[in-house]
Design a protein around this motif. Structure first.
Motif, PDB file in Angstrom:
ATOM      1  N   GLY A  69       0.814  -1.210   0.000  1.00 56.57           N
ATOM      2  CA  GLY A  69       0.000   0.000   0.000  1.00 56.57           C
ATOM      3  C   GLY A  69       0.841   1.251   0.000  1.00 56.57           C
ATOM      4  O   GLY A  69       0.916   1.953   0.989  1.00 56.57           O
ATOM      5  N   HIS A 297      -3.943  -8.385  -3.296  1.00 56.09           N
ATOM      6  CA  HIS A 297      -4.656  -7.740  -2.202  1.00 56.09           C
ATOM      7  C   HIS A 297      -6.156  -7.740  -2.406  1.00 56.09           C
ATOM      8  O   HIS A 297      -6.929  -8.024  -1.497  1.00 56.09           O
ATOM      9  CB  HIS A 297      -4.158  -6.294  -2.089  1.00 56.09           C
ATOM     10  CG  HIS A 297      -4.713  -5.543  -0.934  1.00 56.09           C
ATOM     11  ND1 HIS A 297      -4.310  -5.774   0.360  1.00 56.09           N
ATOM     12  CD2 HIS A 297      -5.636  -4.557  -0.862  1.00 56.09           C
ATOM     13  CE1 HIS A 297      -4.945  -4.956   1.172  1.00 56.09           C
ATOM     14  NE2 HIS A 297      -5.772  -4.208   0.460  1.00 56.09           N
ATOM     15  N   GLY A 298      -6.569  -7.410  -3.625  1.00 60.58           N
ATOM     16  CA  GLY A 298      -7.991  -7.189  -3.847  1.00 60.58           C
ATOM     17  C   GLY A 298      -8.777  -8.447  -4.136  1.00 60.58           C
ATOM     18  O   GLY A 298      -9.993  -8.425  -4.166  1.00 60.58           O
ATOM     19  N   PRO A 300     -10.753 -11.529  -3.340  1.00 62.82           N
ATOM     20  CA  PRO A 300     -11.444 -11.836  -2.082  1.00 62.82           C
ATOM     21  C   PRO A 300     -10.862 -13.039  -1.364  1.00 62.82           C
ATOM     22  O   PRO A 300     -10.889 -13.110  -0.146  1.00 62.82           O
ATOM     23  CB  PRO A 300     -12.890 -12.092  -2.526  1.00 62.82           C
ATOM     24  CG  PRO A 300     -12.966 -11.845  -3.975  1.00 62.82           C
ATOM     25  CD  PRO A 300     -11.624 -11.490  -4.510  1.00 62.82           C
ATOM     26  N   GLN A 301     -10.342 -13.992  -2.134  1.00 64.62           N
ATOM     27  CA  GLN A 301      -9.835 -15.202  -1.469  1.00 64.62           C
ATOM     28  C   GLN A 301      -8.546 -14.947  -0.696  1.00 64.62           C
ATOM     29  O   GLN A 301      -8.154 -15.757   0.128  1.00 64.62           O
ATOM     30  CB  GLN A 301      -9.633 -16.334  -2.489  1.00 64.62           C
ATOM     31  CG  GLN A 301      -8.597 -16.086  -3.571  1.00 64.62           C
ATOM     32  CD  GLN A 301      -9.195 -15.444  -4.820  1.00 64.62           C
ATOM     33  OE1 GLN A 301     -10.092 -14.608  -4.738  1.00 64.62           O
ATOM     34  NE2 GLN A 301      -8.672 -15.818  -5.970  1.00 64.62           N
ATOM     35  N   TYR A 302      -7.870 -13.820  -0.952  1.00 63.25           N
ATOM     36  CA  TYR A 302      -6.626 -13.529  -0.224  1.00 63.25           C
ATOM     37  C   TYR A 302      -6.830 -12.348   0.727  1.00 63.25           C
ATOM     38  O   TYR A 302      -6.649 -12.455   1.917  1.00 63.25           O
ATOM     39  CB  TYR A 302      -5.480 -13.246  -1.193  1.00 63.25           C
ATOM     40  CG  TYR A 302      -5.264 -14.342  -2.201  1.00 63.25           C
ATOM     41  CD1 TYR A 302      -4.796 -15.591  -1.783  1.00 63.25           C
ATOM     42  CD2 TYR A 302      -5.547 -14.147  -3.545  1.00 63.25           C
ATOM     43  CE1 TYR A 302      -4.612 -16.612  -2.708  1.00 63.25           C
ATOM     44  CE2 TYR A 302      -5.364 -15.163  -4.460  1.00 63.25           C
ATOM     45  CZ  TYR A 302      -4.900 -16.399  -4.043  1.00 63.25           C
ATOM     46  OH  TYR A 302      -4.721 -17.392  -4.943  1.00 63.25           O
ATOM     47  N   GLY A 303      -7.195 -11.194   0.148  1.00 62.75           N
ATOM     48  CA  GLY A 303      -7.476 -10.035   0.989  1.00 62.75           C
ATOM     49  C   GLY A 303      -6.263  -9.490   1.699  1.00 62.75           C
ATOM     50  O   GLY A 303      -6.318  -9.156   2.868  1.00 62.75           O
ATOM     51  N   CYS A 304      -5.173  -9.406   1.109  1.00 56.34           N
ATOM     52  CA  CYS A 304      -3.951  -8.801   1.620  1.00 56.34           C
ATOM     53  C   CYS A 304      -2.811  -9.421   0.852  1.00 56.34           C
ATOM     54  O   CYS A 304      -2.941 -10.549   0.444  1.00 56.34           O
ATOM     55  CB  CYS A 304      -3.746  -9.049   3.113  1.00 56.34           C
ATOM     56  SG  CYS A 304      -2.860  -7.674   3.921  1.00 56.34           S
ATOM     57  N   CYS A 305      -1.725  -8.776   0.715  1.00 56.41           N
ATOM     58  CA  CYS A 305      -1.371  -7.410   0.975  1.00 56.41           C
ATOM     59  C   CYS A 305      -0.708  -6.793  -0.261  1.00 56.41           C
ATOM     60  O   CYS A 305      -0.250  -5.676  -0.186  1.00 56.41           O
ATOM     61  CB  CYS A 305      -0.431  -7.314   2.153  1.00 56.41           C
ATOM     62  SG  CYS A 305      -1.140  -8.048   3.646  1.00 56.41           S
ATOM     63  N   VAL A 371      -5.322  -5.687  -7.755  1.00 56.59           N
ATOM     64  CA  VAL A 371      -4.069  -4.982  -7.491  1.00 56.59           C
ATOM     65  C   VAL A 371      -4.288  -3.918  -6.430  1.00 56.59           C
ATOM     66  O   VAL A 371      -5.295  -3.228  -6.418  1.00 56.59           O
ATOM     67  CB  VAL A 371      -3.525  -4.355  -8.785  1.00 56.59           C
ATOM     68  CG1 VAL A 371      -2.327  -3.480  -8.498  1.00 56.59           C
ATOM     69  CG2 VAL A 371      -3.151  -5.462  -9.753  1.00 56.59           C
ATOM     70  N   ARG A 372      -3.355  -3.776  -5.570  1.00 53.16           N
ATOM     71  CA  ARG A 372      -3.540  -2.914  -4.429  1.00 53.16           C
ATOM     72  C   ARG A 372      -3.285  -1.456  -4.738  1.00 53.16           C
ATOM     73  O   ARG A 372      -4.058  -0.599  -4.399  1.00 53.16           O
ATOM     74  CB  ARG A 372      -2.601  -3.344  -3.310  1.00 53.16           C
ATOM     75  CG  ARG A 372      -2.751  -2.454  -2.091  1.00 53.16           C
ATOM     76  CD  ARG A 372      -2.256  -3.179  -0.909  1.00 53.16           C
ATOM     77  NE  ARG A 372      -2.490  -2.437   0.302  1.00 53.16           N
ATOM     78  CZ  ARG A 372      -1.917  -2.742   1.443  1.00 53.16           C
ATOM     79  NH1 ARG A 372      -1.088  -3.756   1.485  1.00 53.16           N
ATOM     80  NH2 ARG A 372      -2.175  -2.058   2.516  1.00 53.16           N
ATOM     81  N   ASP A 373      -2.167  -1.183  -5.349  1.00 52.96           N
ATOM     82  CA  ASP A 373      -1.783   0.215  -5.512  1.00 52.96           C
ATOM     83  C   ASP A 373      -1.276   0.434  -6.935  1.00 52.96           C
ATOM     84  O   ASP A 373      -0.098   0.691  -7.159  1.00 52.96           O
ATOM     85  CB  ASP A 373      -0.699   0.573  -4.491  1.00 52.96           C
ATOM     86  CG  ASP A 373      -0.689   2.068  -4.191  1.00 52.96           C
ATOM     87  OD1 ASP A 373      -1.291   2.830  -4.973  1.00 52.96           O
ATOM     88  OD2 ASP A 373      -0.064   2.455  -3.186  1.00 52.96           O
ATOM     89  N   PRO A 374      -2.193   0.311  -7.920  1.00 53.13           N
ATOM     90  CA  PRO A 374      -1.751   0.390  -9.313  1.00 53.13           C
ATOM     91  C   PRO A 374      -1.137   1.745  -9.638  1.00 53.13           C
ATOM     92  O   PRO A 374      -0.258   1.824 -10.501  1.00 53.13           O
ATOM     93  CB  PRO A 374      -3.040   0.155 -10.111  1.00 53.13           C
ATOM     94  CG  PRO A 374      -4.151   0.469  -9.175  1.00 53.13           C
ATOM     95  CD  PRO A 374      -3.646   0.144  -7.797  1.00 53.13           C
TER      96      PRO A 374
END
Lengths: 555, 1047
Positions: A69, A297-298, A300-305, A371-374
């Motif tokens: 992030g 990250h995004g 749903p099956q992982y949700g981080c990081c 992707v968390r922070d494209p």
């Protein structure tokens, strides 16, 4: 009553613990200490890693970005990515890894002392266990050497007082030789196979010594400048790897993906690996958590990081020309158009790309929404060090993920490419060609898992062996270096390869200069030769030893 | 002294002719401060009927008109009242202020009259803390006792975060020792759980001469608590009932944070400042309408995107998370005491209950306490035996943390406002999704998921004793007691999905431990008078303490239903893990004390204790702790006879040596190996990242991926045969005085203490390997300070009466020696070490405003990340660059002065008490500055960011907004350091006493307001200087109504 028995009244014995005397002269205890020494090489630390090199070897190279992030998220890695380690007192990573590696070394030494004190009659496996322990010790020292270069090296006979007198000023050559002695002892005393396959064997020791000699061959001066490539060492590499190859014990798996899945771990390609377990009676399993930040990250099956994002440069490097060969000189001129370009199939074993199956699951193709922070790190992700959430080896603890998949320390593909590299630098590049092409043939065939749900491939694959023509030493060297990158991409080999070859500064600054246009967060990154090849010696360790250790140059 | 005793007077004396008719006379006995006197003897002279007053000072006695009721109290001249025909309620006041001086003060295995004290002992005035909304006497004492420093938060269970007596004497454990009815415990909750109406007295031993009788565990001070055993009620059952209902609110103490649109504006400004497209970072959250000109940026509007992460089920929110997480709490506190007694025996039974439904939603606390105290004399008072038993059962559900370890209280301030509480359906909790958010959870959701968590604490504390007096003045006492604690914490972690975040395995986790400490002490006392003037008191004794603790944890995973009732161990189908260990220790001690009193003028006390402990290394099994103190009653000297200024003047001085062994682990002295099957570092030391760090000894040698593993051993600790206690040497000098006919009284103490051999665990070179650390006696500290207590007894004006009490205390502790290899574990650098500072001092950079131009930057010492609008750091070592070596000492978290003030007023049936306390001389961190002045890419910020520096707006202390923070402005610096001194009106209480006709002997109703006014520096921007970071629950304002009734 209490006036009469004062001494006894104060007795309180520790419960559930052993004292030094409990451990003396017992083969059971010695065997337990050996087991603990094995456990130590897998005792990972997410912010002080000892077996996963994603932060040290992949993010520091042109393979990948930190991800996560924003740049402030786990700022220590960001500092490494920017080669901004002017403050060597960071609490995580640099100092914790040093500490954790010495924990492993001390476990080997404690066990060695216990084993040494037993006779062969008391402990029939004495020699083998000593060899295993020296192998484990050498493994940890080798890792330290790659990271810090100048490390204090001592053996099990050093007392605590002795250790506090051992500085890190041993010459590079002597340090490699000391570690090599341990591997040589292992070669001389281990069987080709062990009934417990996780234990080190003779071939693993040969392969590891080959790796060490290969690094040693590229002689460095005090400022990490490669001054000479030692032909004798290269010859040793050829001999040692040949012993492994000709043993017939190992071979390439038919699909490179076998190396990245728990179902096929400890397969024909695994020469030495760190074992992890799940559902083993421990709280969360003895899992690899060092890669635990590195899931999309995004999704749903992982949700981080969302850490460990593949670089544009790496994706570009996987493109191939019409002949199925790398675009050595033009690959990074533009942003690869993956809809039209032809690529090496290893791309889809390595990088998460929008619409492509992720980790061989066609039902859940990778999506940019994962992707968390494209805005900072782009849309690519990595996948080699990760497992599907549906895998039996996967476990989510708190926000982070662990997996019971082994971490390979030496694989057979590495053995082949080490030999190829030695041949090329020996001027015998013709002998290297079939080795490299063996790797490429396997890569070209590794498409079985890559299909989308509709049966088509997500990319246009075109990967061909190198032709014999024009296979000069310079070309072969370039091809070898490229092949190593693609074969081990994002596995953390890349940075250490670049340093070994003496091309870290040019390669990485070239990479940054183009990549920072695409990813402005790299604006302030700059690799400084003579410093950034190695991590600083942790300032805390210098303090703890009253300045005994010498700081690495530039820090 | 004679003068003092003569100063008794009669407040109400009604003499009149009457009928010879026996009837019940009620009365109340108070001291000169109108405080009820408990235990005064009331006798009808003619009939010799007798009774004693109860805790409220009340008595009832059968008498006829014309008979004389005589009331006596130790240390005061008896007062007589003749019963008049219209006498119904008799109020008797001892105007003699020396009741306090004659109080018996428990000073360790024995007691002394206060006037004979030579050490520094605070006798705590319990009257004003009897009614406190928290039911926690310890918290209520905050600011009231000089030398006792207490920090707290608003947690429902009333746990106190820091208790210091005379400051921090050591680097490790600074917790005092508690002695409750003669039985020691180190667990503050035993005291905190005592019902205030069950406490007879609290004394605080502050200096080494007073403490040394408790030896190796006393150097952090000793708090001695005695519980009530009931009095002589002439076999009548007396009841006392206290009930309080409180309303708590933190609403006025919230941090002002940005709403959804304003946060978007701030993010835009910061991105543009960084030369970064705001849409690249936050385009998933906001639409930015601007001119795309970085040189001259103009923002037209910011609109939050309608859905979080584009999910149509999650419409964007504009959430004030503080108002979401917190609610008004209701606290009820009920307490009933029944006592019965005669001249031989007495019994007191107390039952109390407190409930708190939590400021933070889904948190709660409930506590039930019960106690029985019985005392009996036999054989003509030659034998006394008694039993005290206190049982406390409490249940608590506390605040929790999110998946990534952030507290819900932190998230309530910092979570992005664009995340709604619920999804569109109004019931499913919403969470972050898509780019631009932090990986933090919805705090209300986290609390909701944690609502089935419960920690149950069952504490049983009690003692039995027998004291016999075989010959006159010889007392032999045996006291056996136990401190027993059972803790069972249940943590249920359901699976959930919230936005992008999820937990995929559910589990049930039990953490339980059992602690038992038994103490057996035997003492022999002998009082001996040599002639009329030489008084000796001898004490000798032994004590044997055994402590056991068993720990167990059990975790089961895989529950197919997620209901509270289904989460039982049997219902889980997944992984099972259990851990457990046992520890314990032994302490065997001998001690002695000699008191010498020459004619009440010269007082000397000598004590010594020898402690043997199983914790100490084999070379140091026994520690000896001597002390001596002396007192001089100057007012009793002949030359003071004719002066009238001083009614009391006493000088005291003492020296002594005490120890501390609290941080020595039960087996710290051994070289040890352990098997650690699958241990993580978090299981040993806690921590967030540490739960992902294996330190085990098991390994899959076979290469299998599951199943039981072979396991080995690892060294965990090196031996230390020299391990011993920490030693504190202290000098104390004090003066007690009363002047102007006792109108003003007080005491002043000065102390100086040096602690050596402070236990530290030096970090060692990692090359030494695993398990090579050991705890050693290394560091030293000194601590100096003073305490002043002043009381003004107001002149009585008719029915109006008032008293003012002031207390002040100061301490400053500093580290005088710290081995060099330990220093990296503490703040400091090579130039500015921690030597000469406290571990509570703040170490960081100095700042000098903001850079205003590139020219200023160029002219300044090299500072990585510098630029116009950036914070300018000071090159304190003048080496031309800003680096870690420029850090210096910039503040302290402990105050230089703590003070308290109490005003008590009574007028007829009304009473009013106002109490305030504060700290001064404290410069510390203002956490709000971090969020109000600096941008955070992940956390919300306050409106202060709109005052950020721009080339056009330079007259500001808020740096140019940035999300990159290349200048690392969050580093510890004096930018965040402000004056954190404060004064709080902690308690205002107004009461009205009714003298009812039937059933009740006395009813008092009262209203109380707590923490209502806060005075602080205007530079301190956070709402409450007592809440120094965002993790603790805020300390609420509390409004209470209650009743105290006797019947």
């Amino acid at each position: 009553m209490i006036f009469g028995s004062c001494k006894k009244a104060l007795d309180y014995a520790p419960k559930g613990l052993l004292s030094t005397s409990d451990l003396k002269s017992s083969s059971t205890a010695a065997e337990g200490l050996v087991t603990a020494a094995y456990a130590a090489i897998g005792n990972g630390d997410m912010i002080g890693p000892i077996y996963s090199k994603w932060a040290y070897g992949s993010v520091r190279s042109d393979d990948a970005y930190k991800g996560g992030g924003g740049t402030g998220d786990v700022g220590e890695i960001d500092a490494m990515e920017h080669y901004n380690l002017v403050t060597p007192s960071m609490d995580a990573f640099v100092s914790r890894t040093w500490k954790n590696l010495f924990k492993s070394i001390s476990r080997a030494n404690v066990a060695l002392r216990a084993v040494n004190s037993l006779s062969d009659a008391e402990y029939p496996k004495k020699k083998i266990r000593i060899a295993e322990l020296r192998f484990l010790r050498a493994h940890s020292y080798f890792t330290m050497k790659l990271l810090y270069k100048n490390v204090p090296i001592f053996d099990e006979n050093a007392t605590a007082a002795d250790i506090l007198k051992v500085s890190n000023t041993l010459s590079n050559e002597d340090a490699w030789n000391k570690i090599a002695d341990d591997f040589q002892y292992a070669i001389d005393n281990l069987p080709d196979s062990q009934s417990e396959l996780a234990r080190a064997n003779k071939l693993a020791a040969e392969a590891y010594l080959a790796k060490l000699r290969l690094y040693q061959a590229y002689e460095q001066d005090a400022n990490h400048h490669v001054t000479n490539i030692n032909q004798t060492r290269l010859q040793e590499v050829v001999t040692l790897t040949q012993a492994v190859i000709s043993s017939g014990k190992y071979s390439l798996s038919s699909d490179i993906g076998d190396n990245f899945l728990p179902e096929t771990e400890n397969g024909p390609e695994s020469v030495f690996a760190i074992q992890f377990t799940i559902n083993d009676g421990t709280t969360a399993g003895r899992l690899n958590f060092e890669d635990g930040l590195n899931y999309p990250h995004g999704a749903p099956q992982y949700g981080c990081c969302g850490f460990h994002a593949a670089s544009q440069n790496l994706v570009n490097a996987y493109t191939t020309d019409v002949n199925g060969l790398p675009n050595f000189d033009t690959f990074n001129n533009t942003i690869a158009n993956l809809a039209t370009a032809t690529v090496d199939p290893r791309l889809d074993h390595t990088v998460g790309i929008d619409g492509h199956p992720y980790k061989y699951d066609p039902t859940k193709p990778f999506s940019n929404s994962w992707v968390r922070d494209p805005g900072v790190y782009g849309n690519f992700h990595t996948m080699r060090d990760q497992q599907l959430a549906t895998s039996s080896s996967y476990f989510k603890l708190g926000p982070f993920m662990g997996t019971a998949k082994n971490v390979d320390i030496i694989r057979y593909d590495d053995v082949l490419l080490m030999q190829a590299e030695a041949y090329i630098e020996l001027g015998q590049q013709a002998s290297a060609l079939p080795l490299i092409n063996q790797i490429r043939a396997r890569a070209a065939a590794s498409t079985g898992r890559l299909k989308k749900l509709d049966g088509t491939f997500p990319s246009n694959y075109n990967l061909q062996p190198y032709p014999v023509t024009n296979w000069t030493q310079a070309y072969a060297r370039k091809a070898l270096q490229w092949e190593r990158r693609l074969e081990f991409a994002t596995e953390g080999e890349r940075f250490f390869d670049l340093v070994r070859w003496g091309i870290a500064e040019t390669t990485l600054n070239d990479y940054i200069n183009i990549e920072k246009v695409r990813r402005p967060f790299l604006n302030t990154a700059k690799f400084t030769a003579g410093r950034d090849e190695y991590l600083p010696i942790p300032q805390s360790e210098i303090l703890f030893t009253n300045g005994l250790y010498k700081q690495n140059p530039g820090y | 002294m004679r003068k003092l005793l003569l100063m008794c007077s009669l407040l109400i004396l009604i003499v009149s002719e009457g009928y010879a008719q026996s009837r019940m006379i009620k009365g109340v006995v108070t001291d000169n401060a109108s405080k009820p006197i408990e235990g005064a003897t009331v006798v009808v002279v003619e009939t010799q009927k007798a009774t004693t007053t109860d805790a409220a000072g009340n008595f009832q006695i059968q008498a006829e008109n014309g008979q004389t009721i005589r009331v006596s109290y130790v240390g005061s001249k008896p007062v007589s009242v003749i019963v008049a025909p219209d006498s119904k309620d008799i109020r008797i006041q001892f105007k003699d202020s020396n009741t306090a001086l004659n109080e018996l003060v428990v000073t360790g295995y024995t007691s002394e009259r206060k006037k004979d004290l030579t050490g520094s002992v605070s006798v705590v005035d319990l009257t004003p803390v009897k009614n406190n909304s928290s039911g926690n006497t310890m918290q209520a004492l905050q600011g009231r006792v000089p030398g006792l420093f207490i920090e707290k938060d608003g947690s429902v269970n009333g746990a106190t975060s820091r208790i210091l007596i005379r400051g921090a004497n050591t680097l490790g454990n600074n917790d005092p020792l508690y002695i409750i009815d003669g039985i020691p415990t180190t667990r503050p909750e035993v005291f905190q759980n005592l019902s205030p109406s069950n406490i007879a007295s609290v004394q605080i031993l502050k200096d080494a001469s007073a403490e040394s009788i408790y030896g190796s565990r006393a150097s952090n001070g000793v708090i001695i608590v005695t519980t009530k055993t009931g009095g002589n009620t002439e076999d009548k059952v007396a009841f006392q009932f206290n009930s309080t209902t409180s309303v708590e609110s933190e609403k006025s103490l919230r941090f002002k944070m940005l709403n959804a649109v304003d946060r978007g504006k701030a993010l835009w400004q910061a991105s543009v400042n960084d030369g970064q497209d705001p849409a690249a970072g936050y385009g998933d959250i906001y639409s930015f309408d601007w001119n795309n000109n970085y040189a001259n940026p103009v923002l037209n509007s910011v609109t939050p995107k309608p859905f979080v992460g584009g999910d149509p089920n999650t419409p964007v929110g504009n959430t004030d998370w503080q108002s979401v997480l917190y609610k008004t709490a209701i606290v009820t506190n009920n307490d009933l005491t029944a006592s019965i007694g005669n001249k031989n025996s007495s019994l007191q039974i107390n039952f109390g209950n407190i409930t708190n439904n939590g400021l933070v939603k889904f948190t709660k606390y409930g506590r039930t306490t019960g106690s029985i105290n019985a005392l009996s004399h036999a054989f003509n008072n030659k034998a006394t035996f008694g039993v005290n038993l206190k049982i406390t059962n409490s249940n608590e559900t506390l605040t929790t943390r999110d998946l990534g370890g952030a507290s819900t209280t932190f998230l309530a301030v910092t979570l992005a406002p664009t995340i709604p509480v619920y999804q569109k359906d109004g019931t499913t909790y919403a969470g972050e999704l898509g780019a631009g958010y932090s990986d933090r959870n919805n705090p209300l959701h986290m609390q909701d998921l944690a609502k089935w968590n419960n920690a149950n604490r069952l504490n049983t504390f009690g003692n039995v004793f027998l004291e016999i007096q075989p010959i006159k003045n010889l007392f032999i006492k045996s006291n056996y007691g136990a401190d027993n604690s059972n803790y069972l914490s249940k943590v249920i972690t359901p699976t959930f999905t919230e936005g992008a975040l999820s937990r995929t395995t559910n589990s049930l986790f039990f953490d339980q431990n059992h602690y038992l400490s038994t103490t057996w002490s035997n003492t022999i006392r002998y009082n001996y008078d040599l002639g009329a003037n030489n008084h000796f008191k001898f004490l000798a004794g032994t004590e044997y303490i055994k402590t056991f603790t068993d720990f167990q944890t059990t975790k089961k995973e895989g529950f197919s239903l997620q209901t509270q009732d289904y989460f039982t161990l049997d219902a889980g189908t997944g992984n099972t893990t259990v851990t457990g260990k046992s520890v314990g220790n032994r302490l065997l001690s001998e001690f002695g004390r000699l008191d010498y009193n020459y004619s009440g003028k010269y007082l000397i006390a000598l004590t010594v204790r020898r402690d043997g402990s199983s914790l100490f290394g084999s070379n140091n099994r026994y520690g000896i702790f001597p002390a001596a103190s002396a007192g001089w009653r100057i007012d009793k000297e002949g030359f003071m006879k004719d002066q009238t200024l001083f009614s009391e003047l006493k000088l005291r001085a003492g020296v002594g040596m005490v120890g501390n062994q609290a941080v020595i682990g039960d087996v710290s002295r051994y070289a040890l190996y352990a098997t650690r099957y699958g241990t993580t570092l978090a299981q040993l030391v806690g921590g967030f990242w540490e739960q992902y760090m294996n330190i085990g000894t098991a390994y899959s040698l076979s290469g299998a991926n599951t199943g039981t593993l072979p396991s080995g051993f690892v060294q965990i600790q090196a031996a230390n045969p020299d391990l011993k206690w920490e030693t504190t040497k202290e000098v104390n000098a004090g003066i007690d005085f009363a002047i102007l006919h006792d109108k003003i009284s007080g005491s002043f103490d000065y102390f100086s203490r040096n602690t050596t051999g402070i236990l530290i665990t030096p970090p060692v070179a990692s090359a030494l390997g695993e398990g090579q650390t050991k705890i050693v006696n290394g560091a030293s500290k000194s601590n100096k300070g003073w305490e002043l207590l002043l009381t003004y007894h107001g002149q009585q004006h008719g029915d109006f009466n008032y008293n003012v009490t002031l207390n002040f205390s100061h301490f400053r502790d500093k580290i005088t020696n710290l081995p060099e290899n330990v220093r990296p574990a503490y703040p400091g650098n090579i130039d500015n070490t921690i030597i000469g500072h406290s571990q509570f001092d703040i170490f960081g950079y100095k700042t000098a405003g903001l850079f205003q131009s590139q020219a200023e930057v160029d002219a300044a010492p090299t500072q990585i990340g510098a630029g116009p609008g950036r914070i300018r750091y000071v090159d304190t070592n003048h080496d031309g660059k800003i680096d870690a070596n420029d850090q210096t000492w910039i503040g302290t978290t402990l105050p230089a002065l703590e003070y308290g003030s109490r005003i008590d007023l009574t007028y007829k049936q009304f009473d009013l008490s106002i109490f305030g306390s504060g700290v001064a001389g404290r410069k510390g961190f203002d956490v709000y500055t971090l969020f109000n002045n600096l941008m955070h890419s992940r956390e919300n910020v306050g409106p202060g960011v709109f005052n950020g520096w721009t080339p056009q707006h330079t007259n500001t202390n808020v740096p140019a907004l940035t999300l990159k923070d290349n200048n690392n402005e969050g580093r510890t610096s004096d930018y965040f350091i402000v004056n954190t001194s404060y004064f709080k009106i902690r308690n205002i209480q107004i009461g009205y006493s009714i003298q009812p006709k039937a059933i009740f002997t006395r009813i008092r109703v009262f209203a109380m307001a707590e923490n209502v006014f806060i005075f602080k520096s205007k530079n301190y921007l956070s709402p409450d200087p007592e809440r120094i970071d965002l993790d603790p629950v805020p300390i609420p304002k509390i409004f209470s109504f209650g009743v105290n009734a006797s019947f």
